[in-house]
Design a protein around this motif. Structure first.
Motif: not given
Length: 333
Positions: A151-169
């Motif tokens: 979950h620590a690495a998942d949180t790191v990834c999700l935090r950055e990904v949600l700064r942008h618009t993606c087709t799917y997360v």
């Protein structure tokens, strides 16, 4: 706006560019469009479109006409964060579906290219560093699967990904773990709207247990999400036909309501040589779209029509899916 410019659009996409396309849906300029290569200068809208994810419809501030705004490119990309046992079948399935697949892990033994022979790129890098420096603007059709070691690495990834618009997360993990991640991000200022984009726990609920089954559930959800929303795009066959100068009628779904099978941006090209490419969903609606397109080959004028798939005896008896679609018919060539 210019007259219809599909040949220019197709050639730019085939040359590897991302194109912002704006098409007028109302008035005397209906069917006219503008293509902007490698940029995001959408129409001067009367509404706030800063949070809108293409494709979307807005109102031109100057003319009052509705405008369909799309971002189109040839390449759809799948970024898999984490190189573990679930990632391997996800990568295989992603390539089967035509994605450019990138895999990242911060552990050398899991970011080993030999583990992912189908991947286009395998990177060993700190997740934050990777995502902060990723060229997001060059990836308008990006899907992200977060399946790291914890979950620590998942949180790191999700935090950055949600700064942008993606087709799917999508993010793997139990409901309890995902709730903890979401609560942490909320405390940091991430909004409910941003979190609502995340499929967590990841994947369709099909009782998957093995890595291969979980991968099928993930990719199934990815397909479902893309089909119901953005980035329908243009197939390679359609791009080639347009770039070669084929003429005819282009039918594009510009609005979906209810359980219609295809979303905004789905296209069908009725060529003057009698061939057809693409789909707007099949069934009764597509049959009626085909009939109208053949008529327009003679009339050579654009129009916007609504097709109601709940009408008639078939709709009442449940033989068709129901819902409605608005379809823009454009003259190509």
């Amino acid at each position: 706006m210019q007259e219809n410019s599909y040949q220019q659009l197709a050639q730019a996409i085939l040359d590897g560019h991302t194109v912002c396309r704006m098409t007028v849906l109302d008035g005397d300029d209906m069917g006219k469009s503008r293509n902007v290569v490698d940029g995001v200068p959408f129409v001067d809208a009367a509404e706030d479109i800063s949070a809108c994810k293409p494709p979307f419809i807005c109102t031109d501030r100057k003319t009052g006409a509705r405008v369909l705004c799309e971002t189109l490119c040839q390449q759809k990309t799948l970024l898999v964060c984490g190189g573990g046992h679930v990632s391997m079948p996800v990568v295989k399935l992603g390539k089967m579906l035509g994605y450019r697949v990138l895999v990242a892990d911060d552990r050398p033994e899991f970011a080993e290219p030999s583990r992912f022979p189908e991947a286009d790129e395998v990177v060993c890098r700190d997740f934050t560093d990777l995502l902060v420096h990723l060229d997001w603007e060059s990836l308008p059709d990006l899907s992200v699967v977060i399946v790291t070691r914890g979950h620590a690495a998942d949180t790191v990834c999700l935090r950055e990904v949600l700064r942008h618009t993606c087709t799917y997360v999508g993010m793997i993990g139990s409901k309890r773990k995902n709730k903890a991640v979401f609560d942490l991000l909320r405390s940091e200022g991430v909004t409910e709207e941003q979190l609502s984009q995340v499929h967590a726990p990841i994947g369709l609920s099909i009782g998957a247990e093995t890595p291969e089954e979980i991968a099928v559930a993930i990719v199934g959800e990815l397909i479902q999400t893309r089909r119901g929303s953005a980035n329908a795009g243009l197939s390679e066959a359609m791009l080639t036909a347009l770039a070669e100068g084929q003429t005819g009628i282009m039918a594009t779904v510009v609005r979906k309501q209810g359980s219609a099978p295809r979303g905004m941006g789905a296209r069908m090209f009725f060529m003057d040589n009698g061939h057809k490419l693409g789909t707007v969903g099949g069934g009764l609606a597509e049959y009626e779209v085909c009939q109208k397109a053949e008529t327009l080959k003679q009339e050579r004028k654009p129009c916007l029509l609504t097709f109601n798939m709940s009408n008639g005896e078939a709709g009442k008896s449940g033989m068709i899916c129901g819902g409605m679609i608005d379809v823009l018919f454009e003259v190509v060539g």
